[in-house]
Scaffold this active site. Sequence first.
Site, mmCIF file in Angstrom:
data_model
loop_
_atom_site.group_PDB
_atom_site.id
_atom_site.type_symbol
_atom_site.label_atom_id
_atom_site.label_comp_id
_atom_site.label_asym_id
_atom_site.label_seq_id
_atom_site.Cartn_x
_atom_site.Cartn_y
_atom_site.Cartn_z
ATOM 1 N N ALA A 72 0.193 16.831 -8.801
ATOM 2 C CA ALA A 72 -0.309 17.732 -7.747
ATOM 3 C C ALA A 72 -1.162 18.794 -8.432
ATOM 4 O O ALA A 72 -0.900 20.002 -8.309
ATOM 5 C CB ALA A 72 0.837 18.353 -6.964
ATOM 6 N N ILE A 73 -2.159 18.359 -9.182
ATOM 7 C CA ILE A 73 -3.005 19.294 -9.926
ATOM 8 C C ILE A 73 -3.742 20.210 -8.947
ATOM 9 O O ILE A 73 -3.891 21.407 -9.190
ATOM 10 C CB ILE A 73 -4.040 18.530 -10.801
ATOM 11 C CG1 ILE A 73 -3.340 17.517 -11.728
ATOM 12 C CG2 ILE A 73 -4.908 19.514 -11.599
ATOM 13 C CD1 ILE A 73 -2.377 18.081 -12.709
ATOM 14 N N ASN A 129 -14.989 12.581 -3.364
ATOM 15 C CA ASN A 129 -13.530 12.616 -3.310
ATOM 16 C C ASN A 129 -13.073 13.026 -1.912
ATOM 17 O O ASN A 129 -13.079 14.214 -1.569
ATOM 18 C CB ASN A 129 -12.994 13.576 -4.366
ATOM 19 C CG ASN A 129 -11.493 13.462 -4.518
ATOM 20 O OD1 ASN A 129 -10.796 13.021 -3.609
ATOM 21 N ND2 ASN A 129 -10.979 13.862 -5.665
ATOM 22 N N CYS A 132 -7.982 13.102 -2.252
ATOM 23 C CA CYS A 132 -6.962 13.821 -3.041
ATOM 24 C C CYS A 132 -5.902 14.353 -2.085
ATOM 25 O O CYS A 132 -6.229 15.103 -1.163
ATOM 26 C CB CYS A 132 -7.590 14.969 -3.826
ATOM 27 S SG CYS A 132 -6.334 16.005 -4.603
ATOM 28 N N LYS A 167 -14.597 7.695 -2.517
ATOM 29 C CA LYS A 167 -13.313 7.212 -3.061
ATOM 30 C C LYS A 167 -12.290 7.280 -1.941
ATOM 31 O O LYS A 167 -11.908 8.377 -1.502
ATOM 32 C CB LYS A 167 -12.892 8.079 -4.251
ATOM 33 C CG LYS A 167 -11.634 7.589 -4.951
ATOM 34 C CD LYS A 167 -11.417 8.337 -6.260
ATOM 35 C CE LYS A 167 -10.241 7.774 -7.032
ATOM 36 N NZ LYS A 167 -10.058 8.464 -8.317
ATOM 37 N N GLY A 219 -0.277 4.880 -11.143
ATOM 38 C CA GLY A 219 0.379 4.029 -12.131
ATOM 39 C C GLY A 219 0.750 2.678 -11.547
ATOM 40 O O GLY A 219 0.406 2.362 -10.393
ATOM 41 N N GLY A 245 -6.044 1.559 -9.551
ATOM 42 C CA GLY A 245 -4.634 1.688 -9.186
ATOM 43 C C GLY A 245 -3.740 0.968 -10.173
ATOM 44 O O GLY A 245 -3.569 -0.250 -10.081
ATOM 45 N N GLY A 246 -3.219 1.696 -11.140
ATOM 46 C CA GLY A 246 -2.206 1.142 -12.046
ATOM 47 C C GLY A 246 -2.690 0.060 -12.974
ATOM 48 O O GLY A 246 -1.916 -0.816 -13.358
ATOM 49 N N THR A 268 -4.136 6.259 -14.875
ATOM 50 C CA THR A 268 -2.938 6.827 -15.498
ATOM 51 C C THR A 268 -2.690 6.285 -16.908
ATOM 52 O O THR A 268 -2.171 7.001 -17.781
ATOM 53 C CB THR A 268 -1.724 6.552 -14.585
ATOM 54 O OG1 THR A 268 -2.047 7.078 -13.291
ATOM 55 C CG2 THR A 268 -0.462 7.216 -15.076
HETATM 56 C C1 SIN Z 1 -5.573 16.461 -8.157
HETATM 57 O O1 SIN Z 1 -6.337 17.170 -8.817
HETATM 58 O O2 SIN Z 1 -4.678 16.968 -7.450
HETATM 59 C C2 SIN Z 1 -5.695 14.974 -8.169
HETATM 60 C C3 SIN Z 1 -7.079 14.506 -8.056
HETATM 61 C C4 SIN Z 1 -7.319 13.504 -6.957
HETATM 62 O O3 SIN Z 1 -6.363 13.025 -6.353
HETATM 63 O O4 SIN Z 1 -8.469 13.178 -6.664
#
Ligand code: SIN
Length: 305
Positions: A72-73, A129, A132, A167, A219, A245-246, A268
């Site tokens: 959860a960046i 994006n 996210c 994406k 992953g 994806g993984g 990942t």
């Molecule tokens: C994030 O920064 O929370 C993840 C990046 C993403 O899901 O595109």
Amino acid sequence: MTTPDISIKLAGIPMKNPVMVASGTFGYGPEYAPLVDLAKLGALVVKGISPEPWRGNPTPRTVEVASGLINAIGLQNPGAEGFLRDYLPFLRKFDVPVIVNIWGRTIEGYAAVAARLSQAEGIAALELNVSCPNIKEGSKSFGSNADMFKRVVAATRAVTKLPLIPKLAPDVFRIGEFARIAEAEGADALAITNSVPAMAIDIETRRPKLANVTGGLSGPAIRPIAVRLVWEAAKAVKIPIIGIGGIYSAADALEFFIAGASAVAVGTANFLEPTTALTVADGLRDYLARHKLGSIHELVGTLAC
Ligand code: SIN
């Protein structure tokens, strides 16, 4: 037999091989340059860039779970000007296509960052994006609603001549519908998919393991989901698809090509073994030779069913 050809041209971008590194798993390049020969990558997709710098979410922001990672960046990034000043000059030194993942909190924000980055030299494409799961405003709120998605693709398309690669999120009801909208609005390719909304709980404290409570699972755990999404989207559109994806091995990547992807991105796995994309590319060559296929194109969408 001669060595199989795994070079591709995706959305007009020549790539030495069809294996990229996925946004959010490879920083902005300098972080991995001491560990991987960047020029050997099919393409390098940098972490999401917004019009202004963004701090992201409070910590803890990552947790390992069985067969994957929840993050959860919150799309922390230096903003468009920071990226152009601090990272793009470094990336330009390498003979590798640089794809910039972009996001905004509003449609105008997407258009602003796309327009600004389009003025720079050395960017091969923009990855939009809209998937996210970790921020309240923007990104996935545009990728889960067909009308908003259409508007954000159209607004971004209007301000850039760079190839545009939305994406797509994994948890939309009908991925084919989103793929068709993207194609109709002028997208050049699709990236499928992003992390799957998830959470993990500390059973002693009964608290969430992430400060954001929920995050995105990536992953091996999500690979079968991603393969199915690529297969469904590939039936809906003609534009090429990047399968994500993984992917940890060539065998994993091959499933995506057979399902209909024209390229793949390693995500990942980069955290465990930064050279994974290179070993996947080598494995693709070996597979093609073993199956007497002259090029990777001969494999795309060859699922027998
Ligand atoms: C994030 O920064 O929370 C993840 C990046 C993403 O899901 O595109």
